[in-house]
Design a protein around this motif. Sequence first.
Motif, mmCIF file in Angstrom:
data_model
loop_
_atom_site.group_PDB
_atom_site.id
_atom_site.type_symbol
_atom_site.label_atom_id
_atom_site.label_comp_id
_atom_site.label_asym_id
_atom_site.label_seq_id
_atom_site.Cartn_x
_atom_site.Cartn_y
_atom_site.Cartn_z
ATOM 1 N N ALA A 29 0.799 -1.225 0.000
ATOM 2 C CA ALA A 29 0.000 0.000 0.000
ATOM 3 C C ALA A 29 0.830 1.274 0.000
ATOM 4 N N LEU A 30 2.160 1.164 0.079
ATOM 5 C CA LEU A 30 3.006 2.367 0.045
ATOM 6 C C LEU A 30 3.121 2.851 -1.396
ATOM 7 N N SER A 31 2.722 4.082 -1.626
ATOM 8 C CA SER A 31 2.728 4.637 -2.975
ATOM 9 C C SER A 31 4.135 5.085 -3.367
ATOM 10 N N GLN A 34 5.218 8.158 -1.471
ATOM 11 C CA GLN A 34 5.621 7.916 -0.095
ATOM 12 C C GLN A 34 6.990 7.247 -0.023
ATOM 13 N N ASN A 161 -2.647 1.055 9.909
ATOM 14 C CA ASN A 161 -2.368 0.402 8.628
ATOM 15 C C ASN A 161 -1.141 1.046 8.020
ATOM 16 N N ARG A 163 -0.732 2.549 5.313
ATOM 17 C CA ARG A 163 -0.973 3.852 4.703
ATOM 18 C C ARG A 163 -0.800 4.968 5.723
ATOM 19 N N GLU A 167 1.837 7.932 5.179
ATOM 20 C CA GLU A 167 1.437 9.335 5.055
ATOM 21 C C GLU A 167 2.099 10.200 6.130
ATOM 22 N N GLU A 502 -3.895 -3.361 -3.402
ATOM 23 C CA GLU A 502 -4.937 -2.397 -3.095
ATOM 24 C C GLU A 502 -6.027 -2.480 -4.176
#
Length: 521
Positions: A29-31, A34, A161, A163, A167, A502
């Motif tokens: 889930a780490l973009s 990020q 989580n 995310r 963030e 995701e």
Amino acid sequence: MTDIEKGPYHDGLPAHDEHVVAADKLRRALSPRQVQMIAIGGTIGTGLFLGTGKALATGGPASLLICYAIVGGIVFVTMMALGEMAAYVPVAGSFCSYAGRYVDDSFGFALTWNYWFNDAVSTAADLVALQLIMEYWTTTFPWYALGLIVWALIVAANIINVRAYGELEYWLCLLKVVTIIVFIILSICVNAGANTDHRYIGGHNWHIPGAPFVGGIGGFASVFVTASFAYGGTESIAITAGETRDPARQLPRVVKNVFWRILLFYILSALMIGLNVAYNTPGLNSKATRTSPFTIAFQMAGSHVAGSFINAVILTSIVSAGNHALFAGSRLLYTLGINGHAPKAFTRLTRFQVPWVAVLFTSAISGILFGLSFVGAGQLWTWLQNIVGVSNQLSWICIGIASLRFRAGLKAQGKEHLLPFKNWTYPVGPIVAVVLNSFIVLVQGWSCFSPSFSAVDFVSYYIELPIFALMIVVWKLIKRTKFQRASEMDLVTDVYTIEDIEPEEKGWKGRGKKLGTWFCF
């Protein structure tokens, strides 16, 4: 010809191999946004903002600059080697998993436990540093209470989580990056004459009595462990590979930026600190207190408000570093459970696929270590810094060894052409990292022998070496592990199922094949 033989991105899609069984269940889930920012500033914290002050006081401006440059070079070649492996096999646990995969399971066992303890100690060290920084304003307030609050907050950020962690780290890292850039610009102005004394400083602080080298060979050698503590965690960005979207593309980009990060954030900062702050400035190295040279530089610009502001920013950077260390430590404990090196309880996940037991256990150890600050926050921080610095060096040595074995396996199995990212420093880079780090580990404790022997300092410098060796031997004897032959190494790429992606990724580019698994080479 199989998809894997065709290459990592055949037909624009992740490669597929039906014989590989999904093992990594952490959510990716780490973009990219990020991951890039975490790579740039995630580990910048206590070591740079506070450790440079101690290094300047004990070694002088020349030692500070030279040692940070040498360790920066080691970190760069180490990250190149690690990036090559992480792009090929992006797994949670990263280089610790590689040590077991490409060298020996006992080697991976010892390294993973060592690095997990490193992260637990790093989190505690950041909480202790929080007290030291807060004492800039007053020494009468029980700042340990604030440390407990921050500890609770970062535990919450890590357990909600991934995310939430990503963030929080993104914005804290962005603040750190902006602060360091402002610091460098301000330092140039201060050195040129925009200071409270309205005088040109130039290289004056390199010529005061005792400078530029303070404490002789012992002072110079002692700066290596401080520098290693400051750079520590750079390699842990690869640990996020297990929870990063499209890691085979993102991690090489991250690694390529390491050189500029080292040059801008560490070496330029070390240079400006040595030029503007005298090594004998009160508060740089005390058993009771610490004053950040960054704060001193802003005070020199003529504003106490500016000093308070930068001190507040340093506080946020410490929170960020502690947050990152707890994240990395919990993922390593999860990996230990997956690999059978720790109880399976550590592999339990929340519905958001966060290893909550690992997070809680790692944070509990950090909390206990933080509780030891009754001995004196400044003294405890020095001991914790030494332990973490040596642990980082051991990790860099192991990454170099794993890289050499990884390439030997690729060559033996004829798979070198499948590398999505090649380490152009191979084989010189990994060899230099192993040899130079080994030498530094042995000599950096010089100061604990001279002018008189300090048993406590000796333990903080060298206790990890026999423990690390003992863990390798004991696990090898118990499990009868075997050295991995190049021709027999597990060089199959990482796998994760469609459920681990995701929701917005499940139709990636609208070209998804109806397969049971997705792969990332």
